[in-house]
Motif scaffolding. Structure first.
Motif, PDB file in Angstrom:
ATOM      1  N   THR A 124      82.672  56.026 -10.022  1.00 31.25           N
ATOM      2  CA  THR A 124      81.382  55.704  -9.424  1.00 31.25           C
ATOM      3  C   THR A 124      81.283  56.458  -8.106  1.00 31.25           C
ATOM      4  O   THR A 124      82.027  56.179  -7.168  1.00 31.25           O
ATOM      5  N   VAL A 125      80.389  57.438  -8.041  1.00 30.38           N
ATOM      6  CA  VAL A 125      80.228  58.264  -6.847  1.00 30.38           C
ATOM      7  C   VAL A 125      79.160  57.642  -5.971  1.00 30.38           C
ATOM      8  O   VAL A 125      78.030  57.422  -6.398  1.00 30.38           O
ATOM      9  N   SER A 126      79.534  57.333  -4.716  1.00 27.93           N
ATOM     10  CA  SER A 126      78.579  56.698  -3.799  1.00 27.93           C
ATOM     11  C   SER A 126      78.152  57.621  -2.665  1.00 27.93           C
ATOM     12  O   SER A 126      77.333  57.249  -1.842  1.00 27.93           O
ATOM     13  N   GLY A 127      78.695  58.809  -2.630  1.00 30.64           N
ATOM     14  CA  GLY A 127      78.343  59.793  -1.620  1.00 30.64           C
ATOM     15  C   GLY A 127      79.048  61.094  -1.925  1.00 30.64           C
ATOM     16  O   GLY A 127      79.844  61.166  -2.852  1.00 30.64           O
ATOM     17  N   PRO A 128      78.782  62.139  -1.157  1.00 30.00           N
ATOM     18  CA  PRO A 128      79.390  63.438  -1.447  1.00 30.00           C
ATOM     19  C   PRO A 128      80.909  63.459  -1.265  1.00 30.00           C
ATOM     20  O   PRO A 128      81.581  64.282  -1.857  1.00 30.00           O
ATOM     21  N   THR A 166      82.786  60.295  -1.292  1.00 28.85           N
ATOM     22  CA  THR A 166      83.305  58.969  -1.609  1.00 28.85           C
ATOM     23  C   THR A 166      83.020  58.593  -3.056  1.00 28.85           C
ATOM     24  O   THR A 166      81.907  58.733  -3.530  1.00 28.85           O
ATOM     25  N   ALA A 167      84.066  58.099  -3.727  1.00 28.09           N
ATOM     26  CA  ALA A 167      83.915  57.600  -5.093  1.00 28.09           C
ATOM     27  C   ALA A 167      84.917  56.475  -5.294  1.00 28.09           C
ATOM     28  O   ALA A 167      85.908  56.356  -4.570  1.00 28.09           O
ATOM     29  N   SER A 168      84.646  55.649  -6.281  1.00 25.33           N
ATOM     30  CA  SER A 168      85.536  54.552  -6.627  1.00 25.33           C
ATOM     31  C   SER A 168      85.970  54.729  -8.072  1.00 25.33           C
ATOM     32  O   SER A 168      85.138  54.838  -8.973  1.00 25.33           O
ATOM     33  N   ALA A 169      87.288  54.782  -8.285  1.00 22.40           N
ATOM     34  CA  ALA A 169      87.834  54.912  -9.634  1.00 22.40           C
ATOM     35  C   ALA A 169      87.896  53.541 -10.281  1.00 22.40           C
ATOM     36  O   ALA A 169      88.226  52.552  -9.631  1.00 22.40           O
ATOM     37  N   SER A 170      87.564  53.482 -11.552  1.00 23.40           N
ATOM     38  CA  SER A 170      87.626  52.214 -12.272  1.00 23.40           C
ATOM     39  C   SER A 170      88.514  52.367 -13.491  1.00 23.40           C
ATOM     40  O   SER A 170      88.511  53.406 -14.116  1.00 23.40           O
ATOM     41  N   PRO A 171      89.301  51.416 -13.824  1.00 22.41           N
ATOM     42  CA  PRO A 171      89.313  50.036 -13.372  1.00 22.41           C
ATOM     43  C   PRO A 171      90.228  49.746 -12.190  1.00 22.41           C
ATOM     44  O   PRO A 171      90.254  48.612 -11.715  1.00 22.41           O
ATOM     45  N   CYS A 172      90.963  50.743 -11.655  1.00 20.66           N
ATOM     46  CA  CYS A 172      91.927  50.449 -10.586  1.00 20.66           C
ATOM     47  C   CYS A 172      91.257  50.078  -9.262  1.00 20.66           C
ATOM     48  O   CYS A 172      91.823  49.349  -8.463  1.00 20.66           O
ATOM     49  N   GLY A 173      90.051  50.618  -8.990  1.00 18.63           N
ATOM     50  CA  GLY A 173      89.326  50.280  -7.772  1.00 18.63           C
ATOM     51  C   GLY A 173      89.674  51.118  -6.556  1.00 18.63           C
ATOM     52  O   GLY A 173      89.167  50.870  -5.473  1.00 18.63           O
ATOM     53  N   CYS A 174      90.535  52.116  -6.718  1.00 16.46           N
ATOM     54  CA  CYS A 174      90.902  52.970  -5.584  1.00 16.46           C
ATOM     55  C   CYS A 174      89.703  53.791  -5.120  1.00 16.46           C
ATOM     56  O   CYS A 174      88.884  54.235  -5.926  1.00 16.46           O
ATOM     57  N   VAL A 207      88.491  57.248  -3.780  1.00 15.22           N
ATOM     58  CA  VAL A 207      88.992  58.617  -3.863  1.00 15.22           C
ATOM     59  C   VAL A 207      87.862  59.604  -3.601  1.00 15.22           C
ATOM     60  O   VAL A 207      86.704  59.301  -3.887  1.00 15.22           O
ATOM     61  N   PRO A 208      88.174  60.776  -3.066  1.00 20.33           N
ATOM     62  CA  PRO A 208      87.159  61.831  -2.993  1.00 20.33           C
ATOM     63  C   PRO A 208      86.871  62.315  -4.419  1.00 20.33           C
ATOM     64  O   PRO A 208      87.801  62.540  -5.186  1.00 20.33           O
ATOM     65  N   PRO A 209      85.610  62.437  -4.812  1.00 20.74           N
ATOM     66  CA  PRO A 209      85.279  62.815  -6.192  1.00 20.74           C
ATOM     67  C   PRO A 209      85.932  64.113  -6.654  1.00 20.74           C
ATOM     68  O   PRO A 209      86.282  64.241  -7.811  1.00 20.74           O
ATOM     69  N   LYS A 210      86.109  65.064  -5.756  1.00 15.35           N
ATOM     70  CA  LYS A 210      86.673  66.359  -6.148  1.00 15.35           C
ATOM     71  C   LYS A 210      88.166  66.305  -6.446  1.00 15.35           C
ATOM     72  O   LYS A 210      88.709  67.251  -6.987  1.00 15.35           O
ATOM     73  N   LEU A 211      88.840  65.190  -6.131  1.00 17.97           N
ATOM     74  CA  LEU A 211      90.261  65.075  -6.445  1.00 17.97           C
ATOM     75  C   LEU A 211      90.509  64.675  -7.885  1.00 17.97           C
ATOM     76  O   LEU A 211      91.623  64.809  -8.375  1.00 17.97           O
ATOM     77  N   VAL A 212      89.506  64.192  -8.570  1.00 15.13           N
ATOM     78  CA  VAL A 212      89.657  63.772  -9.958  1.00 15.13           C
ATOM     79  C   VAL A 212      89.252  64.935 -10.841  1.00 15.13           C
ATOM     80  O   VAL A 212      88.132  65.406 -10.787  1.00 15.13           O
TER      81      VAL A 212
END
Length: 58
Positions: free
Chosen positions: A29-33, A35-43, A45-50
């Motif tokens: 879930t990307v909430s900004g350029p 910031t993102a939240s990985a699911s289901p772990c909830g960490c 993370v910066p989106p570009k790291l995934v």
């Protein structure tokens, strides 16, 4: 019916891993350029790291 991704919808490749905890990521879930939240772990993370190879276009 095909999935929204290019390639085989029945692809057996494993899901990408969270860069923080290593858990498999179901969705991001990307909430900004930056910031993102990985699911289901909830960490958080910066989106570009995934990365997932089959998300890139040819």
């Amino acid at each position: 019916m095909r999935s929204g991704r290019d390639g085989d919808p029945d692809d057996d490749s494993p899901p990408p891993e969270c860069p923080r905890c290593g858990a498999p990521i179901g969705f991001l879930t990307v909430s900004g350029p930056m910031t993102a939240s990985a699911s289901p772990c909830g960490c958080t993370v910066p989106p570009k790291l995934v990365h997932r190879d089959d998300y890139s276009s040819n």
